[in-house]
Scaffold this motif. Sequence first.
Motif, PDB file in Angstrom:
ATOM      1  N   SER A  21      69.888  13.129  -3.387  1.00  0.00           N
ATOM      2  CA  SER A  21      70.823  13.410  -2.304  1.00  0.00           C
ATOM      3  C   SER A  21      70.211  13.020  -0.962  1.00  0.00           C
ATOM      4  CB  SER A  21      71.186  14.891  -2.283  1.00  0.00           C
ATOM      5  OG  SER A  21      70.010  15.680  -2.121  1.00  0.00           O
ATOM      6  N   ILE A  22      71.036  12.577  -0.040  1.00  0.00           N
ATOM      7  CA  ILE A  22      70.583  12.190   1.291  1.00  0.00           C
ATOM      8  C   ILE A  22      70.578  13.435   2.167  1.00  0.00           C
ATOM      9  CG2 ILE A  22      71.051  10.753   3.296  1.00  0.00           C
ATOM     10  CD1 ILE A  22      72.405   8.769   1.468  1.00  0.00           C
ATOM     11  N   THR A  23      69.394  13.810   2.627  1.00  0.00           N
ATOM     12  CA  THR A  23      69.256  15.012   3.446  1.00  0.00           C
ATOM     13  C   THR A  23      69.124  14.610   4.912  1.00  0.00           C
ATOM     14  OG1 THR A  23      66.861  14.972   3.147  1.00  0.00           O
ATOM     15  CG2 THR A  23      68.141  16.286   1.584  1.00  0.00           C
ATOM     16  N   PRO A  24      69.641  15.396   5.817  1.00  0.00           N
ATOM     17  CA  PRO A  24      69.537  15.067   7.242  1.00  0.00           C
ATOM     18  C   PRO A  24      68.123  15.286   7.757  1.00  0.00           C
ATOM     19  CG  PRO A  24      70.600  17.199   6.947  1.00  0.00           C
ATOM     20  CD  PRO A  24      70.438  16.612   5.574  1.00  0.00           C
ATOM     21  N   SER A  25      67.801  14.648   8.874  1.00  0.00           N
ATOM     22  CA  SER A  25      66.488  14.813   9.490  1.00  0.00           C
ATOM     23  C   SER A  25      66.348  16.214  10.075  1.00  0.00           C
ATOM     24  CB  SER A  25      66.280  13.768  10.593  1.00  0.00           C
ATOM     25  OG  SER A  25      66.331  12.469  10.079  1.00  0.00           O
ATOM     26  N   ARG A  26      65.133  16.744  10.003  1.00  0.00           N
ATOM     27  CA  ARG A  26      64.889  18.063  10.575  1.00  0.00           C
ATOM     28  C   ARG A  26      64.848  17.975  12.092  1.00  0.00           C
ATOM     29  NH1 ARG A  26      60.302  21.725   8.552  1.00  0.00           N
ATOM     30  NH2 ARG A  26      58.960  19.966   9.125  1.00  0.00           N
ATOM     31  N   SER A  27      64.936  19.135  12.719  1.00  0.00           N
ATOM     32  CA  SER A  27      64.891  19.209  14.171  1.00  0.00           C
ATOM     33  C   SER A  27      63.449  19.213  14.645  1.00  0.00           C
ATOM     34  CB  SER A  27      65.597  20.470  14.661  1.00  0.00           C
ATOM     35  OG  SER A  27      65.387  20.646  16.056  1.00  0.00           O
ATOM     36  N   VAL A  28      63.228  18.637  15.809  1.00  0.00           N
ATOM     37  CA  VAL A  28      61.892  18.607  16.382  1.00  0.00           C
ATOM     38  C   VAL A  28      61.439  20.010  16.762  1.00  0.00           C
ATOM     39  CG1 VAL A  28      62.653  18.271  18.764  1.00  0.00           C
ATOM     40  CG2 VAL A  28      60.436  17.365  18.036  1.00  0.00           C
ATOM     41  N   TYR A  29      62.389  20.935  16.893  1.00  0.00           N
ATOM     42  CA  TYR A  29      62.040  22.310  17.249  1.00  0.00           C
ATOM     43  C   TYR A  29      61.470  23.081  16.066  1.00  0.00           C
ATOM     44  CZ  TYR A  29      64.576  21.116  21.453  1.00  0.00           C
ATOM     45  OH  TYR A  29      64.985  20.494  22.607  1.00  0.00           O
ATOM     46  N   CYS A  30      61.341  22.411  14.904  1.00  0.00           N
ATOM     47  CA  CYS A  30      60.576  22.993  13.801  1.00  0.00           C
ATOM     48  C   CYS A  30      59.079  22.922  14.075  1.00  0.00           C
ATOM     49  CB  CYS A  30      60.900  22.279  12.495  1.00  0.00           C
ATOM     50  SG  CYS A  30      62.616  22.459  11.941  1.00  0.00           S
ATOM     51  N   TYR A  31      58.728  22.232  15.147  1.00  0.00           N
ATOM     52  CA  TYR A  31      57.328  22.078  15.520  1.00  0.00           C
ATOM     53  C   TYR A  31      57.085  22.714  16.882  1.00  0.00           C
ATOM     54  CZ  TYR A  31      57.013  18.664  11.744  1.00  0.00           C
ATOM     55  OH  TYR A  31      57.047  18.050  10.524  1.00  0.00           O
ATOM     56  N   GLU A  32      55.901  23.265  17.046  1.00  0.00           N
ATOM     57  CA  GLU A  32      55.467  23.842  18.320  1.00  0.00           C
ATOM     58  C   GLU A  32      54.565  22.852  19.035  1.00  0.00           C
ATOM     59  OE1 GLU A  32      52.660  27.483  20.013  1.00  0.00           O
ATOM     60  OE2 GLU A  32      53.057  27.275  17.859  1.00  0.00           O
ATOM     61  N   ARG A  33      54.991  22.443  20.219  1.00  0.00           N
ATOM     62  CA  ARG A  33      54.204  21.467  20.979  1.00  0.00           C
ATOM     63  C   ARG A  33      52.950  22.129  21.526  1.00  0.00           C
ATOM     64  NH1 ARG A  33      56.288  18.152  26.373  1.00  0.00           N
ATOM     65  NH2 ARG A  33      54.226  17.633  27.175  1.00  0.00           N
ATOM     66  N   LEU A  34      51.794  21.469  21.347  1.00  0.00           N
ATOM     67  CA  LEU A  34      50.520  22.002  21.797  1.00  0.00           C
ATOM     68  C   LEU A  34      50.016  21.268  23.043  1.00  0.00           C
ATOM     69  CD1 LEU A  34      48.767  22.503  18.327  1.00  0.00           C
ATOM     70  CD2 LEU A  34      50.019  24.178  19.714  1.00  0.00           C
ATOM     71  N   ASN A  35      49.886  19.955  22.980  1.00  0.00           N
ATOM     72  CA  ASN A  35      49.426  19.197  24.137  1.00  0.00           C
ATOM     73  C   ASN A  35      49.767  17.725  23.939  1.00  0.00           C
ATOM     74  OD1 ASN A  35      46.993  19.450  22.158  1.00  0.00           O
ATOM     75  ND2 ASN A  35      46.546  17.622  23.379  1.00  0.00           N
ATOM     76  N   GLN A  36      49.758  16.998  25.038  1.00  0.00           N
ATOM     77  CA  GLN A  36      49.995  15.558  24.980  1.00  0.00           C
ATOM     78  C   GLN A  36      48.677  14.837  24.760  1.00  0.00           C
ATOM     79  OE1 GLN A  36      52.404  13.888  28.132  1.00  0.00           O
ATOM     80  NE2 GLN A  36      51.425  11.879  27.972  1.00  0.00           N
ATOM     81  N   ILE A  37      48.692  13.879  23.843  1.00  0.00           N
ATOM     82  CA  ILE A  37      47.468  13.143  23.524  1.00  0.00           C
ATOM     83  C   ILE A  37      47.365  11.885  24.376  1.00  0.00           C
ATOM     84  CG2 ILE A  37      46.195  11.977  21.699  1.00  0.00           C
ATOM     85  CD1 ILE A  37      47.507  13.824  19.682  1.00  0.00           C
ATOM     86  N   GLU A  38      48.381  11.016  24.307  1.00  0.00           N
ATOM     87  CA  GLU A  38      48.340   9.779  25.073  1.00  0.00           C
ATOM     88  C   GLU A  38      49.752   9.222  25.173  1.00  0.00           C
ATOM     89  OE1 GLU A  38      46.142   6.727  23.171  1.00  0.00           O
ATOM     90  OE2 GLU A  38      47.233   6.866  21.276  1.00  0.00           O
ATOM     91  N   GLU A  39      49.912   8.256  26.054  1.00  0.00           N
ATOM     92  CA  GLU A  39      51.188   7.562  26.219  1.00  0.00           C
ATOM     93  C   GLU A  39      50.938   6.070  26.170  1.00  0.00           C
ATOM     94  OE1 GLU A  39      54.983   7.208  29.349  1.00  0.00           O
ATOM     95  OE2 GLU A  39      53.344   8.623  29.707  1.00  0.00           O
ATOM     96  N   GLY A  40      51.698   5.380  25.289  1.00  0.00           N
ATOM     97  CA  GLY A  40      51.556   3.945  25.139  1.00  0.00           C
ATOM     98  C   GLY A  40      52.819   3.214  25.564  1.00  0.00           C
ATOM     99  N   SER A  41      52.884   1.940  25.196  1.00  0.00           N
ATOM    100  CA  SER A  41      54.024   1.117  25.589  1.00  0.00           C
ATOM    101  C   SER A  41      55.280   1.482  24.824  1.00  0.00           C
ATOM    102  CB  SER A  41      53.690  -0.365  25.369  1.00  0.00           C
ATOM    103  OG  SER A  41      52.531  -0.728  26.098  1.00  0.00           O
ATOM    104  N   TYR A  42      55.121   2.012  23.620  1.00  0.00           N
ATOM    105  CA  TYR A  42      56.281   2.242  22.770  1.00  0.00           C
ATOM    106  C   TYR A  42      56.537   3.714  22.473  1.00  0.00           C
ATOM    107  CZ  TYR A  42      55.677  -2.747  21.995  1.00  0.00           C
ATOM    108  OH  TYR A  42      55.544  -4.103  22.176  1.00  0.00           O
TER     109      TYR A  42
END
Length: 425
Positions: free
Chosen positions: A80-101
């Motif tokens: 069966s095709i299941t929908p993508s989970r929400s990003v709010y299933c994760y707790e944001r801790l810190n930003q690592i880096e930012e790239g071009s993409y």
Amino acid sequence: MSLQPESSTPSRKRSKWDEESPHDVQSHNAMKRRVKARSATSDTSRLSSQTPSIPPDTPRQSRLQPSFSLFVPPRTHHPSITPSRSVYCYERLNQIEEGSYGVVFRARDKQTGDIVALKKLKLEEEKHGFPITALREVNALMSCRHENVVRIREVVVGETLTQVFVVMDFIEHDLKTLLTLMPSPFLQSEIKTLMMQLLSAVAHCHTNWILHRDLKTSNLLMNNRGTIKVADFGLARRYGDPVGVGGLTQLVVTLWYRAPEILLGATTYSAAIDMWSVGCIFAELLLKEPLFQAKGEIELLSMIFKLLGPPTNGSWPDFSSLPLAKTITLPPPIPPQFRQRFHYLSTAGLDLLMSLLTYDPEQRITAAEALQHPYFTESPLPKHPDMFGSFPSAAAGEKRKKPFDSPSAPARAADYKLLSEVDIM
């Protein structure tokens, strides 16, 4: 194929984001009932024409046998095709880096407690739908399942269409930052271990017809158990696919790790461009700094000519046919300067480095061939990954502890008084 009523003018495709009036809803429902009735009538007539008539004296058990082929699996066997989970299933801790993409965050799964890396794709300025680079990255990561390739877990979404996140395993370090913070360079045995892991991952990617096209130390992640994983497949593509009229793009590979055929305008290239980048990484591990720290393409070519000597018809037969070859003024012929630059590298190690940094892409060593090179079997042998030292993780926000200042030696002085028993009491 879906059945749609014939119309003289094409209708605009509706989506769930469009607002519908009550009249549109009633007409839409009536249309669905007519289409459903028409399809049911056509299906009944088709089945009646194809199904042979059953004699009245046929037993009841024979009449209940299924009419579909036994070689066609039922629909329940398909996942069966299941929908993508929400990003709010994760707790944001810190930003690592930012790239071009994309922007990479460290996060915690609220259900399992696992620490992961969330890469938020940059979709705010996209005008042509979902970017092809993101599709290629997800496809490449799913195709290249390997112990030395970062593992993709899932793709999660946010509240808007521009919030798409790729969930991957979190790795503590990247080699570029680690080389900068390390007090001393890697040992020869450790370099051999890192190179074998890198070559194994690149060979696996090439076996699956995937070009990474941006191999560099900042895209090589390393955990505290001595294992490195190739990451950031934002420029990767399947090189067995048909190439367009304009050929392959030349805007690939970070400048310091870019192969000379791309610098000279080649519109078709192969897995050899990744092997040139591997050679630059090998040299960087030995020197503890990038091999070609150029500010532009012309300066980079001159640095390559100085180390390898200018290309000749013997070292690179196809050099003169490259688009930008006639615009380059070659310096006077000089021998390669590898031995002068890498004093302490063994003869076998120097041969491997020169095989990776070869002008002609056809003569450049492959990843599978490099894994069998004698350099990895001579002394010192590659160190086991578990024997590597651990370092504070900058991505996790850890900082190296400063050593305590030890007290200085006591200075003799005439008026210095030692403690006596009276002072102690």
